[in-house]
Scaffold this motif. Structure first.
Motif, PDB file in Angstrom:
ATOM      1  N   GLU A 279     -20.792   8.636 -21.354  1.00 50.06           N
ATOM      2  CA  GLU A 279     -20.771   9.817 -22.215  1.00 50.06           C
ATOM      3  C   GLU A 279     -19.467  10.599 -22.123  1.00 50.06           C
ATOM      4  N   SER A 280     -18.835  10.584 -20.962  1.00 53.60           N
ATOM      5  CA  SER A 280     -17.621  11.372 -20.770  1.00 53.60           C
ATOM      6  C   SER A 280     -16.347  10.580 -21.027  1.00 53.60           C
ATOM      7  N   GLY A 281     -16.453   9.257 -20.976  1.00 52.85           N
ATOM      8  CA  GLY A 281     -15.256   8.432 -21.099  1.00 52.85           C
ATOM      9  C   GLY A 281     -14.476   8.344 -19.797  1.00 52.85           C
ATOM     10  N   ILE A 282     -15.058   8.846 -18.729  1.00 50.93           N
ATOM     11  CA  ILE A 282     -14.432   8.791 -17.400  1.00 50.93           C
ATOM     12  C   ILE A 282     -14.886   7.492 -16.738  1.00 50.93           C
ATOM     13  N   GLY A 283     -13.971   6.827 -16.070  1.00 59.10           N
ATOM     14  CA  GLY A 283     -14.335   5.604 -15.366  1.00 59.10           C
ATOM     15  C   GLY A 283     -15.330   5.874 -14.241  1.00 59.10           C
ATOM     16  N   ARG A 284     -16.217   4.912 -14.013  1.00 63.91           N
ATOM     17  CA  ARG A 284     -17.234   5.054 -12.968  1.00 63.91           C
ATOM     18  C   ARG A 284     -16.584   5.320 -11.613  1.00 63.91           C
ATOM     19  N   ARG A 285     -15.528   4.611 -11.295  1.00 61.38           N
ATOM     20  CA  ARG A 285     -14.836   4.788 -10.010  1.00 61.38           C
ATOM     21  C   ARG A 285     -14.262   6.202  -9.914  1.00 61.38           C
ATOM     22  N   THR A 286     -13.738   6.735 -11.000  1.00 61.63           N
ATOM     23  CA  THR A 286     -13.200   8.099 -10.999  1.00 61.63           C
ATOM     24  C   THR A 286     -14.310   9.103 -10.705  1.00 61.63           C
ATOM     25  N   ILE A 287     -15.487   8.896 -11.295  1.00 60.77           N
ATOM     26  CA  ILE A 287     -16.619   9.795 -11.032  1.00 60.77           C
ATOM     27  C   ILE A 287     -17.007   9.738  -9.554  1.00 60.77           C
ATOM     28  N   ILE A 288     -17.059   8.548  -9.016  1.00 59.59           N
ATOM     29  CA  ILE A 288     -17.389   8.396  -7.596  1.00 59.59           C
ATOM     30  C   ILE A 288     -16.342   9.107  -6.737  1.00 59.59           C
ATOM     31  N   ASN A 289     -15.071   8.991  -7.109  1.00 60.76           N
ATOM     32  CA  ASN A 289     -14.002   9.670  -6.375  1.00 60.76           C
ATOM     33  C   ASN A 289     -14.134  11.188  -6.466  1.00 60.76           C
ATOM     34  N   LEU A 290     -14.513  11.697  -7.655  1.00 59.46           N
ATOM     35  CA  LEU A 290     -14.729  13.141  -7.825  1.00 59.46           C
ATOM     36  C   LEU A 290     -15.876  13.620  -6.945  1.00 59.46           C
ATOM     37  N   GLU A 291     -16.990  12.905  -7.012  1.00 63.29           N
ATOM     38  CA  GLU A 291     -18.171  13.302  -6.265  1.00 63.29           C
ATOM     39  C   GLU A 291     -17.936  13.251  -4.767  1.00 63.29           C
ATOM     40  N   GLY A 292     -17.109  12.330  -4.322  1.00 61.83           N
ATOM     41  CA  GLY A 292     -16.812  12.208  -2.892  1.00 61.83           C
ATOM     42  C   GLY A 292     -15.587  12.982  -2.450  1.00 61.83           C
ATOM     43  N   ALA A 293     -14.978  13.726  -3.373  1.00 58.20           N
ATOM     44  CA  ALA A 293     -13.751  14.490  -3.084  1.00 58.20           C
ATOM     45  C   ALA A 293     -12.681  13.585  -2.486  1.00 58.20           C
ATOM     46  N   LEU A 294     -12.544  12.396  -3.066  1.00 57.67           N
ATOM     47  CA  LEU A 294     -11.588  11.418  -2.549  1.00 57.67           C
ATOM     48  C   LEU A 294     -10.217  11.497  -3.208  1.00 57.67           C
ATOM     49  N   LYS A 295     -10.170  12.053  -4.409  1.00 56.84           N
ATOM     50  CA  LYS A 295      -8.895  12.163  -5.127  1.00 56.84           C
ATOM     51  C   LYS A 295      -8.823  13.501  -5.843  1.00 56.84           C
ATOM     52  N   THR A 296      -7.619  13.923  -6.143  1.00 61.10           N
ATOM     53  CA  THR A 296      -7.415  15.158  -6.888  1.00 61.10           C
ATOM     54  C   THR A 296      -7.755  14.916  -8.354  1.00 61.10           C
ATOM     55  N   PRO A 297      -8.691  15.701  -8.907  1.00 65.30           N
ATOM     56  CA  PRO A 297      -9.060  15.487 -10.314  1.00 65.30           C
ATOM     57  C   PRO A 297      -8.006  16.047 -11.265  1.00 65.30           C
ATOM     58  N   GLN A 298      -7.852  15.408 -12.406  1.00 66.70           N
ATOM     59  CA  GLN A 298      -6.969  15.921 -13.446  1.00 66.70           C
ATOM     60  C   GLN A 298      -7.798  16.826 -14.355  1.00 66.70           C
ATOM     61  N   ILE A 299      -7.161  17.816 -14.956  1.00 66.91           N
ATOM     62  CA  ILE A 299      -7.879  18.797 -15.756  1.00 66.91           C
ATOM     63  C   ILE A 299      -8.622  18.144 -16.919  1.00 66.91           C
ATOM     64  N   HIS A 300      -8.039  17.118 -17.545  1.00 63.07           N
ATOM     65  CA  HIS A 300      -8.746  16.472 -18.654  1.00 63.07           C
ATOM     66  C   HIS A 300      -9.977  15.719 -18.170  1.00 63.07           C
ATOM     67  N   THR A 301      -9.955  15.236 -16.934  1.00 62.04           N
ATOM     68  CA  THR A 301     -11.124  14.581 -16.360  1.00 62.04           C
ATOM     69  C   THR A 301     -12.232  15.594 -16.122  1.00 62.04           C
ATOM     70  N   LEU A 302     -11.860  16.755 -15.574  1.00 58.14           N
ATOM     71  CA  LEU A 302     -12.844  17.811 -15.355  1.00 58.14           C
ATOM     72  C   LEU A 302     -13.438  18.276 -16.680  1.00 58.14           C
TER      73      LEU A 302
ATOM     74  N   LEU B 148     -17.088  20.796  -5.727  1.00 59.97           N
ATOM     75  CA  LEU B 148     -17.009  20.295  -7.098  1.00 59.97           C
ATOM     76  C   LEU B 148     -17.771  18.984  -7.222  1.00 59.97           C
ATOM     77  N   GLY B 149     -17.534  18.079  -6.304  1.00 56.83           N
ATOM     78  CA  GLY B 149     -18.211  16.778  -6.334  1.00 56.83           C
ATOM     79  C   GLY B 149     -19.712  16.912  -6.238  1.00 56.83           C
ATOM     80  N   ILE B 150     -20.168  17.797  -5.373  1.00 54.85           N
ATOM     81  CA  ILE B 150     -21.608  18.021  -5.222  1.00 54.85           C
ATOM     82  C   ILE B 150     -22.194  18.582  -6.509  1.00 54.85           C
ATOM     83  N   GLU B 151     -21.506  19.533  -7.131  1.00 52.74           N
ATOM     84  CA  GLU B 151     -22.009  20.136  -8.367  1.00 52.74           C
ATOM     85  C   GLU B 151     -22.074  19.113  -9.497  1.00 52.74           C
ATOM     86  N   ILE B 152     -21.066  18.256  -9.606  1.00 59.37           N
ATOM     87  CA  ILE B 152     -21.084  17.227 -10.644  1.00 59.37           C
ATOM     88  C   ILE B 152     -22.265  16.280 -10.422  1.00 59.37           C
ATOM     89  N   ALA B 153     -22.450  15.834  -9.181  1.00 59.27           N
ATOM     90  CA  ALA B 153     -23.575  14.936  -8.888  1.00 59.27           C
ATOM     91  C   ALA B 153     -24.911  15.629  -9.142  1.00 59.27           C
TER      92      ALA B 153
END
Length: 103
Positions: A62-85, A41-46
């Motif tokens: 553009e998404s309203g997602i925090g920069r740190r949250t995006i970095i966490n998604l891309e690095g698979a560091l945290k479980t994403p919430q459905i609204h974030t996805l 998922l993180g790779i596809e988002i990046a």
């Protein structure tokens, strides 16, 4: 910046957010039993924003997602919430089901 979406594209993405009870959103939520951090998922988002020549900062704005949250998604560091996805999918113009399928 080359590859930056037009104001019309951004407005179209933002107006495409389904309301609570929308069948598209309901279908995706029903299929997500457990969402865990996913390297795919993180790779596809990046890859999605890099293909367009955009940046992490652009996606955050553009998404309203925090920069740190995006970095966490891309690095698979945290479980994403459905609204974030969903917010990422709308900003990237990628169907939410395509992102969820990578989990």
């Amino acid at each position: 910046m080359a590859g930056t979406p037009s104001a019309a594209q951004v407005a179209a993405w933002r107006s495409n957010v389904p309301a609570e009870g929308d069948p598209q959103l309901t279908e995706v939520i029903v299929h997500v039993v457990a969402v865990v951090p996913s390297p795919g998922l993180g790779i596809e988002i990046a890859n999605a924003w890099q293909r367009e020549g955009w940046s992490t900062d652009w996606l955050a704005e553009e998404s309203g997602i925090g920069r740190r949250t995006i970095i966490n998604l891309e690095g698979a560091l945290k479980t994403p919430q459905i609204h974030t996805l969903y917010a990422a999918a709308v900003a990237l113009d990628v169907p939410l089901a395509d992102l969820v399928a990578l989990l």
